[in-house]
Design an enzyme around this catalytic site. Structure first.
Site, mmCIF file in Angstrom:
data_model
loop_
_atom_site.group_PDB
_atom_site.id
_atom_site.type_symbol
_atom_site.label_atom_id
_atom_site.label_comp_id
_atom_site.label_asym_id
_atom_site.label_seq_id
_atom_site.Cartn_x
_atom_site.Cartn_y
_atom_site.Cartn_z
ATOM 1 N N LYS A 16 0.801 -1.210 0.000
ATOM 2 C CA LYS A 16 0.000 0.000 0.000
ATOM 3 C C LYS A 16 0.845 1.275 0.000
ATOM 4 O O LYS A 16 0.634 2.163 -0.834
ATOM 5 C CB LYS A 16 -0.901 -0.013 1.231
ATOM 6 C CG LYS A 16 -1.744 1.211 1.370
ATOM 7 C CD LYS A 16 -2.352 1.251 2.760
ATOM 8 C CE LYS A 16 -1.272 1.554 3.770
ATOM 9 N NZ LYS A 16 -1.835 1.899 5.084
ATOM 10 N N THR A 17 1.802 1.323 0.893
ATOM 11 C CA THR A 17 2.603 2.546 0.999
ATOM 12 C C THR A 17 3.385 2.794 -0.289
ATOM 13 O O THR A 17 3.518 3.921 -0.746
ATOM 14 C CB THR A 17 3.566 2.465 2.200
ATOM 15 O OG1 THR A 17 2.798 2.069 3.336
ATOM 16 C CG2 THR A 17 4.180 3.813 2.479
ATOM 17 N N ASP A 72 -4.720 8.232 3.410
ATOM 18 C CA ASP A 72 -4.245 6.923 3.843
ATOM 19 C C ASP A 72 -5.165 6.408 4.952
ATOM 20 O O ASP A 72 -5.803 7.194 5.648
ATOM 21 C CB ASP A 72 -2.808 7.083 4.359
ATOM 22 C CG ASP A 72 -2.137 5.752 4.567
ATOM 23 O OD1 ASP A 72 -2.647 4.741 4.049
ATOM 24 O OD2 ASP A 72 -1.101 5.715 5.256
ATOM 25 N N GLU A 73 -5.210 5.115 5.137
ATOM 26 C CA GLU A 73 -6.006 4.489 6.216
ATOM 27 C C GLU A 73 -7.434 5.024 6.229
ATOM 28 O O GLU A 73 -7.974 5.391 7.265
ATOM 29 C CB GLU A 73 -5.354 4.751 7.590
ATOM 30 C CG GLU A 73 -3.916 4.290 7.717
ATOM 31 C CD GLU A 73 -3.768 2.798 7.951
ATOM 32 O OE1 GLU A 73 -4.755 2.062 7.780
ATOM 33 O OE2 GLU A 73 -2.644 2.382 8.278
ATOM 34 N N GLN A 98 -9.210 -3.923 8.212
ATOM 35 C CA GLN A 98 -8.284 -3.464 9.240
ATOM 36 C C GLN A 98 -8.814 -2.237 9.976
ATOM 37 O O GLN A 98 -8.050 -1.462 10.556
ATOM 38 C CB GLN A 98 -6.915 -3.165 8.640
ATOM 39 C CG GLN A 98 -6.205 -4.425 8.152
ATOM 40 C CD GLN A 98 -4.795 -4.138 7.705
ATOM 41 O OE1 GLN A 98 -3.925 -3.850 8.522
ATOM 42 N NE2 GLN A 98 -4.562 -4.191 6.411
ATOM 43 N N ARG A 109 0.370 -9.608 10.701
ATOM 44 C CA ARG A 109 1.658 -8.956 10.979
ATOM 45 C C ARG A 109 2.803 -9.927 10.750
ATOM 46 O O ARG A 109 3.964 -9.537 10.648
ATOM 47 C CB ARG A 109 1.754 -8.456 12.439
ATOM 48 C CG ARG A 109 0.819 -7.340 12.861
ATOM 49 C CD ARG A 109 0.728 -6.230 11.889
ATOM 50 N NE ARG A 109 -0.393 -6.415 10.981
ATOM 51 C CZ ARG A 109 -0.593 -5.716 9.883
ATOM 52 N NH1 ARG A 109 0.261 -4.788 9.538
ATOM 53 N NH2 ARG A 109 -1.621 -5.944 9.104
#
Length: 777
Positions: free
Chosen positions: A59-60, A247-248, A278, A624
């Site tokens: 994503k980043t 973002d997010e 998430q 994670r």
DNA sequence: ATATACTGCTTTTTT
DNA sequence: AGCAGTATAT
């Protein structure tokens, strides 16, 4: 580095990013290695775009490449981009990664920051539109609660029955939903002090305005007010921001969503990146609905799914996907990976929380010996009370660890005190700062005096320090108090005079010395005093990095973050919430028990919705892990000092069997009776809490076990029986001169002679003689 | 003004 | 259990 307040002048001379792209031809190298979906997300620059980016799908990278692409193709210049994140850390990381692609031009990204910091900047430019001055102060939660307490007291609301904290929470909730006092729905009003909620909210806002202050929620809310009441201002930002990037997105609350929608409405060039699976901040106002209804809000929106995972092995990914599939409200994604195989997710039951920490600590030692670094291992807990058991164990075994989180740097009392001094010097009418430090360090100005001052201030409609100035001229105070107060005022005046001449870091030092603050700490023999002094030193150090005091004060409230995670080789202990956005080769997920995780409270308060959020949290935890994930649960656990019997979490059952493996050591190493795997389920037995069905096994009652702490006592039922044995009888090994590593398990009693008991641990192939035990009642 | 007893609370956390 | 915040005693 704090952003400068003026717009950067576009770099003249030297190649621009757009030129570089052209030089390189049609295929700029920043696009190299992107998969087709990622590439689509990068290149779909016009119109509304929703990127559903699953965990570990890059994503980043997509976000930063997209920015670089917009700049390189000359569609916008850096200061025409609005890039919003939730945390300073995310903003920092984004800036770094963009700099890596496009170089120094990234400094021009003036509007890259958190919702709050960007809103604060906008508010500074138009503060007068909401009755504030441009140099308003931003209150933290502590200030906010103290202010509310005053409002409640003034209104004769029983602060015991209606705690200020609760009202603070409510007001925050209201602000998150974009409700000003005037627009508060009637139903909300009943929530506090028998229908006085709205009135109190209004009074609080009034007090904030008088103090020229606002709280975190106000930053966004005032922005909304400005945008809706002044179309020309909004138009100015429409012109300025050509592209919006968020973002997010799954974590946005209503206020943030409205803010974005207002800013995006003209050009519609808005790209939101997020993952509905998430979304774990519903409890603080995040609306998963924002992401679920994106297509409705932005007609013609392009939705791009990133589903190829580059992080985890297939077992881990499948386990997480299987779990999250139980959630109903989701858009649905199917993550896949080319990294087939790997270890299955290991699930284990243990006797109690202590056994769990022993188990995990042992495995950490083993992994370390096998060549893994400590820093590649993380323990992710649901709630911070679970951390202590691990800390205790790690200290004992001398395993280096770091607890992430805890009180933030600028939330510490000494830092707040120091900042309060500066605030008072900088703005003499800052009553909250005045109140905080007027008797800190103790200078003989007691509660009574402060109350009197504040009353005089209120009656005369002036600030506390003005009132103090008046009152020292009268003989209303006892001579001694009067002297201390006037000395304090004199000091303040002197510092204020020096403020112009001295560098602010130097000023801070002077103030801390001359006020007696550091002296008081030096005299303090308590163990924290030393740390506090160090913290203050660190503060002074941090201050010197800012151009002006104002710049520093702005950052104290919104950005300052000195708790840098150490790059040391340490096992990381943190909550699942804190783990979002991170990844580790080996992840431990302890405490998967009904009531603990999923948290009972979450289910009680928000029902099915809460449960789904807990499940997303479990999903975040599992995803994670790059290589190994280990879930564990205990049969007994101490919660707030009480022993409780635990059931394995429903999430354990929801993990697909094909991707899960039960510990081979179950039965010896904890994994007690009633927790064996029966067919497809863990513990089919309905009597898990009270007993179990396996023949010949008897479960020690939690109460007995409690009685055995901290000791060396066992639960005994007679010869031939299996018993639960606690430390240090089961087995012990020593390191150096100390015997400290103790295991706990179940064994069969082969002999009882007087006070001696022989226990056979079949699974471990050990036989132990125990010489101290208690009969089970 | 400060020391001590008592009470109630206890998820997650950013800004 | 442990802690913070408050009421009460010195």
């Amino acid at each position: 580095m704090p952003p400068s307040d003026s717009y950067p002048v576009p770099a003249s001379g030297g190649p621009r990013v757009s030129d570089l792209a052209r030089v390189r031809g049609a295929e700029p190298d920043y696009l190299d290695g992107l998969n087709p979906e990622q590439r689509a997300a990068v290149e779909a620059t016009e119109g509304p775009v929703l990127v559903l980016a699953g965990a570990g799908t890059g994503k980043t990278r997509v976000l930063t490449t997209r920015l670089a692409h917009i700049l390189a193709t000359g569609k916008a210049r850096p200061w025409e981009l609005l890039v919003v994140t939730f945390t300073n850390k995310a903003a920092r990381e984004m800036r770094e990664r963009i700099t890596a692609i496009i170089g120094p031009q990234a400094e021009g990204l003036r509007w890259l920051g958190t919702f709050h910091s960007i809103a604060a900047q906008i508010l500074r430019r138009h503060a007068e539109l909401v009755g504030l001055k441009s140099n308003y102060t931003i209150l933290d939660t502590d200030d906010q609660e103290r202010l509310l307490k005053q409002v409640l007291e003034a209104e004769n609301v029983d602060a015991k029955r209606w705690p200020p904290k609760a009202l603070a929470g409510l007001i925050d909730h209201w602000k998150n939903r974009g409700w000003t006092p005037d627009r508060l729905p009637a139903s909300e009003n009943a929530q506090f002090a028998n229908g006085r909620g709205q009135a109190l909210y209004r009074l609080y806002q009034e007090r904030l305005r008088i103090l020229n202050a606002c709280d975190f929620g106000d930053l966004l809310l005032h922005n909304l007010t400005i945008f809706t009441s002044s179309p020309d201002v909004l138009a100015e930002y429409h012109d300025r921001f050509r592209y919006l990037l968020v973002d997010e997105y799954q974590d946005t609350n209503v206020a943030q969503y409205l803010w974005l929608r207002l800013l995006a409405q003209k050009r519609q060039n808005v790209c939101c990146v997020g993952d509905d699976d998430q979304s774990i901040y519903g409890w603080r106002g995040a609306e998963v609905d924002n992401i679920l209804r994106f297509e409705r809000d932005f007609p013609g929106a392009k939705v791009i799914r990133l589903e190829r995972n580059y992080r985890s092995t297939s077992h881990i990914l499948a386990a997480a996907s299987g779990l999250i599939a139980s959630n109903k409200s989701r858009l649905g994604k199917t993550l896949w990976t080319e990294a087939e195989g790997g270890e299955k997710v290991i699930v284990r039951g243990v006797w109690d929380g202590e056994a769990e920490s022993r188990l995990i600590a042992d495995e950490i030692e083993r992994a370390k010996k096998a060549g893994r670094r400590y820093r590649d291992m993380a323990i992710l807990v649901r709630a911070s009370f679970q951390m202590r058991a691990f800390e205790d164990r790690f200290i004992l075994l001398q395993i280096p660890y770091v607890v992430i989180g805890g009180p933030r740097f600028f939330e510490r009392a000494e830092i707040r005190d120091a900042v309060a001094y500066l605030r008072l010097i900088y703005s003499p009418d800052d009553d909250l700062a005045f109140e905080r430090i007027v008797n800190t360090p103790k200078r003989g100005i007691g509660e009574t005096t402060v109350q009197k001052l504040l009353q005089v201030a209120r009656v005369n409609g002036v600030s506390g320090s003005t009132a103090a100035r008046e009152i020292v001229r009268t003989d209303e105070l006892a001579a001694r108090t009067r002297t201390s107060l006037s000395n304090f005022l004199r000091d303040l005046d002197r510092w204020r005079a020096e403020a112009g001449r001295l560098h602010h870091a130097r000023l801070m030092e002077t103030v801390l010395e001359e006020s007696g603050y550091t002296d008081a700490l030096r005299l303090d023999r308590s163990p924290q005093a030393q740390t506090r002094l160090e913290n203050l030193k660190e503060l002074v150090g941090a201050m010197s990095q800012y151009e002006t005091l104002e710049a520093f004060l702005e950052h104290v409230a919104l950005v300052l973050d000195l708790d840098r995670e150490s790059g040391d080789d340490r096992v990381q202990i943190m909550t699942l919430h804190q783990a979002k956005g991170l990844e580790f080769p080996l992840v431990f997920l302890p405490g998967w028990e009904e009531g603990v995780f999923p948290s009972q409270r979450s289910i009680d308060e928000t029902g099915e919705k809460g449960l789904e959020e807990e499940r997303r949290l479990a999903y975040v935890g599992l995803t994670r892990a790059r290589e190994e994930a280990r879930v564990s649960f205990a049969a007994n656990r101490q919660v707030y000092g009480r022993w409780t019997s635990q059931m394995p979490s429903r999430f354990v059952d929801e993990l697909p069997l094909a991707n899960v493996e039960a510990s081979s050591e179950t039965g010896y190493y904890g994994g007690g009776p009633g927790m064996q795997q029966h067919g497809s389920r863990w513990d089919e037995s309905p009597s898990f809490g009270a007993g179990y069905s396996s023949p010949g096994w008897r479960r020690a009652q939690a109460s007995n076990y409690k009685g055995s702490h901290p000791g060396r006592q066992q639960v005994i039922e007679g010869e031939g029986r299996l018993v639960a044995v606690s430390e240090p009888a089961a087995s012990a090994y020593s390191r150096g001169d100390r015997v400290f590593h103790v295991k706990f398990g179940y064994g069969q009693v082969t002999a009882i002679e007087g006070n001696k008991l022989t226990v056979n641990f079949e699974k471990a192939g050990e036989k132990k003689v125990i010489d101290s035990f208690v009969e089970k009642a």
